[in-house]
Design an enzyme around this catalytic site. Structure first.
Site, PDB file in Angstrom:
ATOM      1  N   SER A 160       0.816  -1.220   0.000  1.00 48.77           N
ATOM      2  CA  SER A 160       0.000   0.000   0.000  1.00 48.77           C
ATOM      3  C   SER A 160       0.850   1.271   0.000  1.00 48.77           C
ATOM      4  CB  SER A 160      -0.942   0.005   1.215  1.00 48.77           C
ATOM      5  OG  SER A 160      -0.210  -0.094   2.424  1.00 48.77           O
TER       6      SER A 160
ATOM      7  N   ASP B  72      -2.971   6.732  11.929  1.00 49.34           N
ATOM      8  CA  ASP B  72      -2.169   5.997  10.947  1.00 49.34           C
ATOM      9  C   ASP B  72      -0.864   6.759  10.741  1.00 49.34           C
ATOM     10  OD1 ASP B  72      -0.989   4.809   8.758  1.00 49.34           O
ATOM     11  OD2 ASP B  72      -2.779   4.810   7.494  1.00 49.34           O
TER      12      ASP B  72
ATOM     13  N   HIS C  36       1.054   5.419   6.500  1.00 47.00           N
ATOM     14  CA  HIS C  36       0.758   5.950   5.163  1.00 47.00           C
ATOM     15  C   HIS C  36       0.874   7.473   5.147  1.00 47.00           C
ATOM     16  CE1 HIS C  36      -1.326   1.981   5.322  1.00 47.00           C
ATOM     17  NE2 HIS C  36      -0.789   1.880   4.123  1.00 47.00           N
TER      18      HIS C  36
END
Length: 420
Positions: free
Chosen positions: A154, A399, A402
């Site tokens: 990702s 998070d 990312h």
């Protein structure tokens, strides 16, 4: 009737003054007419005209010249991982998460409610060189008739979407398309006969958790010596950009399997992370060396993207992970536990023995400073935006892995652009 000397003296000054003023007015009119003509010509040259074939050829040459002018970057003389982030309020990203339709909600921080934009105005300056700014037209020219494929997890999808957004705004509507797949997604720039692709392979080698994803690391088994079923889809690409790191860092020993899945996925061996990572990278490297023609395909490998989980590591003892961070770390050479130096050594060791040259995009150190640019509480969890209750609990839901788009992955692609 004659004029007296006295009358002539009285009239001579006004007459001379009138003559001079008339002459100056005449010169002024000529000048302004000339300026008007020059201005009109200049403006007309600025107006776009229908392009003929030879016009496009000239435009092509000028873009190539611009590429030569801006790309003085020499990778042999520039250590891109040594430098600093410099704030520049005049910098405006080439896109936003509102203008680019290809950004996943997971990375759309502003759209998801982030109300500070300070993190968008930092540019990376290496100590001993200058990176050329990303130029969408030149990038597309370099990709004309070619395939650029990002392969990985990702984080690699983060970079892929960044690259698409950097170029898509200069492509007219109807001249671009996107086809999303669970494993393989393709963006097409039709006018350039170019594709910018992403292939989902979080370990590069095969595993039992690629699709569907097993969220429990204890259930993941990695076929460390098997890659061909995945890699056959990478053949024919002109540029391959790989990464693999995040999925290895579960904190558990890797369940490594040689050969096919048999007996209910039993028969695996538990290895420490660095060992299984080395075996998997060697499998990848062997495939590259035995399959890729370096005259036709250029291979890149993006180093690890750091996570920022421990706020004490950058001196914010009262913070909560990366939550509410608005500035990069300024301490030179800052390195946290979110980047594993042993894994970096594995990458260097494996690639140092390869026959096919691999260009390493060393993004780790420059990204280490950017504690401010993660999606934090402005992202998703398992495909859904965080609820208000979850956002109020950044310790468990921020998070810090990312990155927001626009953001740090744009700099990774600036580096990729420099190498192109």
């Amino acid at each position: 009737m004659g004029w007296t000397k006295s009358a002539r003296r009285k009239l001579s000054l006004p007459i001379i003054t009138t003559i001079i003023c008339t002459f100056l007015a005449f010169i002024f009119l000529l000048y302004t007419e000339r300026v008007s003509t020059i201005s009109s010509g200049y403006i007309s040259r600025l107006k776009p005209c229908p392009k003929r074939a030879d016009d496009r050829e000239l435009e092509s040459d000028s873009i190539d010249n611009l590429a030569e002018d801006t790309n003085d970057f020499d990778p042999d003389e520039c250590s891109v991982n040594h430098g600093k982030w410099v704030f520049n309020s005049s910098i405006k990203p080439l896109y936003s998460d509102r203008t680019c339709p290809y950004i996943d909600k997971q990375y759309s921080c502003i759209k998801n409610g982030r109300n500070d934009s300070y993190y968008l105005h930092w540019e990376w300056e290496p100590d001993d060189c200058m990176l050329p700014r990303f130029n969408p037209e030149i990038a597309l020219r370099k990709l004309r008739g070619k395939r650029l494929m990002f392969v990985g997890d990702s984080i690699q999808r983060n970079q892929w979407e960044s690259f698409i957004c950097l170029v898509e705004s200069v492509i007219p509507k109807g001249k671009k398309s996107m086809k999303r797949g669970r494993v393989h997604s393709v963006f097409k720039a039709k006018e350039y006969d170019a594709t910018i692709e992403f292939y989902w392979a979080p370990f590069l080698v095969e595993s039992n958790t690629d699709i569907p994803i097993k969220s429990d690391p204890n259930q993941r088994i990695i076929k460390v010596d098997s890659i061909s079923q995945r890699a056959k889809h990478w053949l024919g690409a002109d540029f391959l950009v790989f990464n693999t790191y995040v999925w290895w860092m579960s904190g558990l020993k890797t369940k490594a399997l040689w050969g096919e899945f048999e007996n209910g996925e039993e028969g695996y061996e538990e290895l420490d992370t660095a060992t299984s990572y080395r075996v998997a990278l060697r499998t990848w490297a062997n495939w590259i060396d035995s399959t890729i023609d370096p005259q036709k395909t250029r291979v890149f490998f993006t180093t690890m993207s750091p996570s920022h989980q421990k706020n004490k590591e950058w001196g914010n003892v009262n913070g909560i992970r990366c939550f509410n961070e608005t500035r990069p770390v300024t301490k030179k050479g800052h390195w946290g536990t979110g980047s594993n130096k042993d894994m970096m050594k594995v990458v260097a060791s494996v690639m140092g023995r390869m026959k096919v040259p691999v260009t390493v995009l060393n993004i780790t150190q420059l990204s280490e400073y950017r504690i401010d640019a993660h999606t934090s509480i402005y992202g998703e969890l398992q495909g859904k935006l965080l609820t208000d209750e979850q956002r109020a609990d950044p310790l468990h839901f921020a998070d810090c892995l990312h990155w927001c788009l626009p953001g740090v992955p744009d700099t990774w692609n600036q580096l990729l652009f420099a190498y192109l």
